[in-house]
Design an enzyme around this catalytic site. Sequence first.
Site, short mmCIF file in Angstrom:
data_model
loop_
_atom_site.label_atom_id
_atom_site.label_comp_id
_atom_site.label_asym_id
_atom_site.label_seq_id
_atom_site.Cartn_x
_atom_site.Cartn_y
_atom_site.Cartn_z
N ASP A 51 -32.66 -2.46 8.53
CA ASP A 51 -32.12 -1.93 9.76
C ASP A 51 -31.55 -0.53 9.56
O ASP A 51 -31.39 -0.06 8.42
CB ASP A 51 -30.99 -2.83 10.29
CG ASP A 51 -31.51 -4.13 10.86
OD1 ASP A 51 -32.70 -4.21 11.19
OD2 ASP A 51 -30.71 -5.08 10.99
N TYR A 125 -30.18 -8.75 -2.01
CA TYR A 125 -29.36 -7.70 -1.43
C TYR A 125 -28.00 -7.65 -2.12
O TYR A 125 -27.52 -8.66 -2.65
CB TYR A 125 -29.13 -7.95 0.06
CG TYR A 125 -30.29 -7.56 0.95
CD1 TYR A 125 -30.32 -6.32 1.58
CD2 TYR A 125 -31.34 -8.44 1.19
CE1 TYR A 125 -31.37 -5.96 2.42
CE2 TYR A 125 -32.40 -8.09 2.02
CZ TYR A 125 -32.41 -6.85 2.62
OH TYR A 125 -33.45 -6.49 3.44
#
Length: 284
Positions: A51, A125
Amino acid sequence: MRIRLDISYDGTHFRGWARQPGLRTVQGTIEQALARIVGSEAQLVVAGRTDAGVHASGQVAHVDLDEAQWARLGARRGPDAQDPAGSLARRLRGVLGAYADATVTRTSIAPGGFDARFSAVWRRYRYRLADDASGYDPLARHDTTSIRGELDVAAMDEAARGLIGLHDFAAYCKAREEATTIRTLLDYRWRRDDAGVLVAEVKADAFCHSMVRALVGACAAVGEGRLDPGDLVRLRDELTRTSAFKVLAARGLTLAEVGYPADELLAARAEQTRNRRDRDEPID
């Protein structure tokens, strides 16, 4: 010829990975540089679409070059002619610039059956969160989210580990029509680094939209004492979005690594993933 690209970027000034008309994106930036080198447009396929504001130190993509593009890539004298695929990374860095906020760290001929998106078996992540105990470091402002108060990292780690496993994470995902929210969370833990910054490591087979930042926000609520560690499992099992915690900012999130099976298993993994998630995007 399929080429694998290993990519890093500071997502601060990008509107995410995916190419969008009139907006600056990581995909658009790298594809423009690539077109200058191979002489025509070439489209990247990425392991995980990030994003706006999300960073990457271990993003992976692939590109398929036709015969004319491959010939142009190899039509150089010197070392580049000996390894045109490997030299592509250096040439891309030259086009992108010495201090670019997106770069290609490595390029190579992809093994047979390799698909950057569908062959992946996991994505990892990292999220960095500064509280009053660690203080604010202006040099880390682009990849660290700041929060007031002092967080209980032990409680956050306990809460995170309780979420591991194969579950429906609808409560932690932004809904997308007809997309599954069932994921295997392989690892989730919290620690403080040497500077006292809270660091989360989150690993799953894939992530649905905003899942990592929601998981981080839920654990931050535990660290603040607003939720108990066990509440995160209860909220998960309710399968609905909640206002009990906030989805934290993109700036603290970095795609650190993408995992792939052995070369001989790449094609089978890609076929398996396509069959299971033909409508789903492994994004955050």
